[in-house]
Design a protein around this motif. Sequence first.
Motif, PDB file in Angstrom:
ATOM      1  N   LYS A  42       0.808  -1.219   0.000  1.00 41.45           N
ATOM      2  CA  LYS A  42       0.000   0.000   0.000  1.00 41.45           C
ATOM      3  C   LYS A  42       0.844   1.273   0.000  1.00 41.45           C
ATOM      4  CE  LYS A  42      -4.000  -2.081   2.273  1.00 41.45           C
ATOM      5  NZ  LYS A  42      -4.875  -2.060   3.457  1.00 41.45           N
ATOM      6  N   ALA A  43       2.158   1.138  -0.085  1.00 36.93           N
ATOM      7  CA  ALA A  43       3.051   2.300  -0.083  1.00 36.93           C
ATOM      8  C   ALA A  43       2.757   3.195  -1.281  1.00 36.93           C
ATOM      9  CB  ALA A  43       4.512   1.848  -0.106  1.00 36.93           C
ATOM     10  N   SER A  44       3.035   4.477  -1.131  1.00 35.07           N
ATOM     11  CA  SER A  44       2.708   5.455  -2.175  1.00 35.07           C
ATOM     12  C   SER A  44       3.526   5.285  -3.447  1.00 35.07           C
ATOM     13  CB  SER A  44       2.881   6.876  -1.632  1.00 35.07           C
ATOM     14  OG  SER A  44       4.236   7.093  -1.270  1.00 35.07           O
ATOM     15  N   ASP A  45       4.667   4.605  -3.374  1.00 33.34           N
ATOM     16  CA  ASP A  45       5.486   4.403  -4.573  1.00 33.34           C
ATOM     17  C   ASP A  45       5.171   3.094  -5.296  1.00 33.34           C
ATOM     18  OD1 ASP A  45       6.551   2.766  -2.591  1.00 33.34           O
ATOM     19  OD2 ASP A  45       8.643   3.226  -3.081  1.00 33.34           O
ATOM     20  N   ILE A  46       4.087   2.425  -4.884  1.00 37.51           N
ATOM     21  CA  ILE A  46       3.686   1.153  -5.493  1.00 37.51           C
ATOM     22  C   ILE A  46       2.276   1.284  -6.056  1.00 37.51           C
ATOM     23  CG2 ILE A  46       3.187  -1.287  -5.074  1.00 37.51           C
ATOM     24  CD1 ILE A  46       5.357  -1.243  -2.911  1.00 37.51           C
ATOM     25  N   SER A  47       2.126   0.863  -7.315  1.00 34.79           N
ATOM     26  CA  SER A  47       0.806   0.762  -7.949  1.00 34.79           C
ATOM     27  C   SER A  47       0.472  -0.720  -8.047  1.00 34.79           C
ATOM     28  CB  SER A  47       0.830   1.370  -9.355  1.00 34.79           C
ATOM     29  OG  SER A  47       1.187   2.729  -9.292  1.00 34.79           O
ATOM     30  N   PHE A  48      -0.798  -1.039  -7.861  1.00 32.60           N
ATOM     31  CA  PHE A  48      -1.205  -2.440  -7.773  1.00 32.60           C
ATOM     32  C   PHE A  48      -2.436  -2.681  -8.641  1.00 32.60           C
ATOM     33  CE2 PHE A  48      -3.015  -6.199  -5.803  1.00 32.60           C
ATOM     34  CZ  PHE A  48      -1.894  -6.960  -5.531  1.00 32.60           C
ATOM     35  N   LEU A  63       3.742  -2.513  -9.483  1.00 28.87           N
ATOM     36  CA  LEU A  63       4.850  -1.767 -10.075  1.00 28.87           C
ATOM     37  C   LEU A  63       5.340  -0.769  -9.039  1.00 28.87           C
ATOM     38  CD1 LEU A  63       6.676  -1.000 -12.457  1.00 28.87           C
ATOM     39  CD2 LEU A  63       4.821   0.492 -13.276  1.00 28.87           C
ATOM     40  N   LYS A  64       6.592  -0.932  -8.648  1.00 32.46           N
ATOM     41  CA  LYS A  64       7.217  -0.022  -7.677  1.00 32.46           C
ATOM     42  C   LYS A  64       8.086   0.972  -8.428  1.00 32.46           C
ATOM     43  CE  LYS A  64      10.162   0.169  -3.625  1.00 32.46           C
ATOM     44  NZ  LYS A  64      10.866  -0.582  -2.599  1.00 32.46           N
ATOM     45  N   GLN A  65       7.905   2.245  -8.135  1.00 32.28           N
ATOM     46  CA  GLN A  65       8.753   3.271  -8.729  1.00 32.28           C
ATOM     47  C   GLN A  65      10.063   3.324  -7.956  1.00 32.28           C
ATOM     48  OE1 GLN A  65       7.051   7.095  -9.650  1.00 32.28           O
ATOM     49  NE2 GLN A  65       9.026   8.111  -9.374  1.00 32.28           N
ATOM     50  N   LEU A  66      11.165   3.069  -8.653  1.00 36.61           N
ATOM     51  CA  LEU A  66      12.484   3.175  -8.033  1.00 36.61           C
ATOM     52  C   LEU A  66      12.993   4.603  -8.112  1.00 36.61           C
ATOM     53  CD1 LEU A  66      14.103  -0.114  -9.403  1.00 36.61           C
ATOM     54  CD2 LEU A  66      13.030   0.275  -7.170  1.00 36.61           C
ATOM     55  N   GLN A  70      13.092   4.424 -13.584  1.00 32.96           N
ATOM     56  CA  GLN A  70      13.177   2.997 -13.339  1.00 32.96           C
ATOM     57  C   GLN A  70      12.031   2.503 -12.460  1.00 32.96           C
ATOM     58  OE1 GLN A  70      17.071   3.025 -11.467  1.00 32.96           O
ATOM     59  NE2 GLN A  70      18.013   2.227 -13.340  1.00 32.96           N
ATOM     60  N   GLY A  71      11.568   1.300 -12.784  1.00 34.89           N
ATOM     61  CA  GLY A  71      10.547   0.661 -11.984  1.00 34.89           C
ATOM     62  C   GLY A  71      10.913  -0.787 -11.714  1.00 34.89           C
ATOM     63  N   GLU A  72      10.204  -1.374 -10.761  1.00 35.22           N
ATOM     64  CA  GLU A  72      10.422  -2.776 -10.393  1.00 35.22           C
ATOM     65  C   GLU A  72       9.078  -3.494 -10.340  1.00 35.22           C
ATOM     66  OE1 GLU A  72      12.042  -5.574  -6.711  1.00 35.22           O
ATOM     67  OE2 GLU A  72      12.025  -3.397  -6.469  1.00 35.22           O
ATOM     68  N   ILE A  73       9.016  -4.652 -10.958  1.00 27.67           N
ATOM     69  CA  ILE A  73       7.824  -5.503 -10.879  1.00 27.67           C
ATOM     70  C   ILE A  73       7.850  -6.222  -9.542  1.00 27.67           C
ATOM     71  CG2 ILE A  73       6.652  -7.506 -11.839  1.00 27.67           C
ATOM     72  CD1 ILE A  73       7.825  -6.706 -14.574  1.00 27.67           C
ATOM     73  N   ILE A  96       4.390  -3.693 -18.233  1.00 25.70           N
ATOM     74  CA  ILE A  96       5.376  -3.125 -19.161  1.00 25.70           C
ATOM     75  C   ILE A  96       4.787  -1.896 -19.848  1.00 25.70           C
ATOM     76  CG2 ILE A  96       6.595  -3.520 -21.339  1.00 25.70           C
ATOM     77  CD1 ILE A  96       6.999  -6.458 -20.383  1.00 25.70           C
ATOM     78  N   THR A  97       3.552  -1.993 -20.293  1.00 24.90           N
ATOM     79  CA  THR A  97       2.889  -0.850 -20.928  1.00 24.90           C
ATOM     80  C   THR A  97       2.790   0.318 -19.963  1.00 24.90           C
ATOM     81  OG1 THR A  97       1.661  -2.297 -22.422  1.00 24.90           O
ATOM     82  CG2 THR A  97       0.759  -0.087 -22.051  1.00 24.90           C
ATOM     83  N   GLU A  98       2.424   0.043 -18.729  1.00 24.75           N
ATOM     84  CA  GLU A  98       2.329   1.100 -17.718  1.00 24.75           C
ATOM     85  C   GLU A  98       3.688   1.747 -17.480  1.00 24.75           C
ATOM     86  OE1 GLU A  98       0.824   3.750 -14.954  1.00 24.75           O
ATOM     87  OE2 GLU A  98      -0.295   2.479 -16.346  1.00 24.75           O
ATOM     88  N   ALA A  99       4.738   0.941 -17.402  1.00 20.32           N
ATOM     89  CA  ALA A  99       6.089   1.480 -17.196  1.00 20.32           C
ATOM     90  C   ALA A  99       6.485   2.389 -18.362  1.00 20.32           C
ATOM     91  CB  ALA A  99       7.086   0.340 -17.021  1.00 20.32           C
ATOM     92  N   LYS A 100       6.189   1.982 -19.569  1.00 18.13           N
ATOM     93  CA  LYS A 100       6.488   2.808 -20.746  1.00 18.13           C
ATOM     94  C   LYS A 100       5.688   4.105 -20.701  1.00 18.13           C
ATOM     95  CE  LYS A 100       7.763  -0.887 -23.946  1.00 18.13           C
ATOM     96  NZ  LYS A 100       7.364  -1.627 -25.158  1.00 18.13           N
ATOM     97  N   ASN A 101       4.407   4.012 -20.347  1.00 16.18           N
ATOM     98  CA  ASN A 101       3.563   5.207 -20.258  1.00 16.18           C
ATOM     99  C   ASN A 101       4.083   6.200 -19.215  1.00 16.18           C
ATOM    100  OD1 ASN A 101       1.849   4.256 -22.233  1.00 16.18           O
ATOM    101  ND2 ASN A 101       0.324   3.466 -20.794  1.00 16.18           N
TER     102      ASN A 101
END
Length: 151
Positions: A42-48, A63-66, A70-73, A96-101
């Motif tokens: 539920k952290a703010s840098d993670i989308s679920f 998807l965690k924003q590093l 950069q992001g991390e699955i 992957i699409t979300e990371a590119k967007n």
Amino acid sequence: MRIQPDDLTGPEIAVLLQEHLNDMNAVSPPESKHALDLTTLKASDISFWTIWQQQQLAGCVALKQLNTRQGEIKSMRSATAFRGQGLGKLLLQHVITEAKNRGYQQLFLETGAMDYFAPARALYKDFGFEPCAPFASYKEDPNSVFMLLQL
């Protein structure tokens, strides 16, 4: 099948994530277990996101924003009843699409080195992920495989 953002409050996702943690506890030594629990996700840098077939929860991915590039699955999981039905491909393509967007240039992941994780590693390889050195706060670990996709 539909993929949708999830706020991690439903009972179905709590059950699926506990199943995920139980499996990780069974196959990974404690020092090599990197699965996130419900609260951490539920952290703010993670989308679920969750994937549903009608009213049944079929899987999830995070998807965690590093940083801004950069992001991390994290927490990619298919429910047991839906394994072998291509959900991993759908979830991976979605993230992957979300990371590119978001404008990320690199997408990382950590998975296990044990046989249990061989199907996941094969899936990631099919999508172009390649082995890499540990990233973020990870350390070299014989039980971990680190992978990178240049976007």
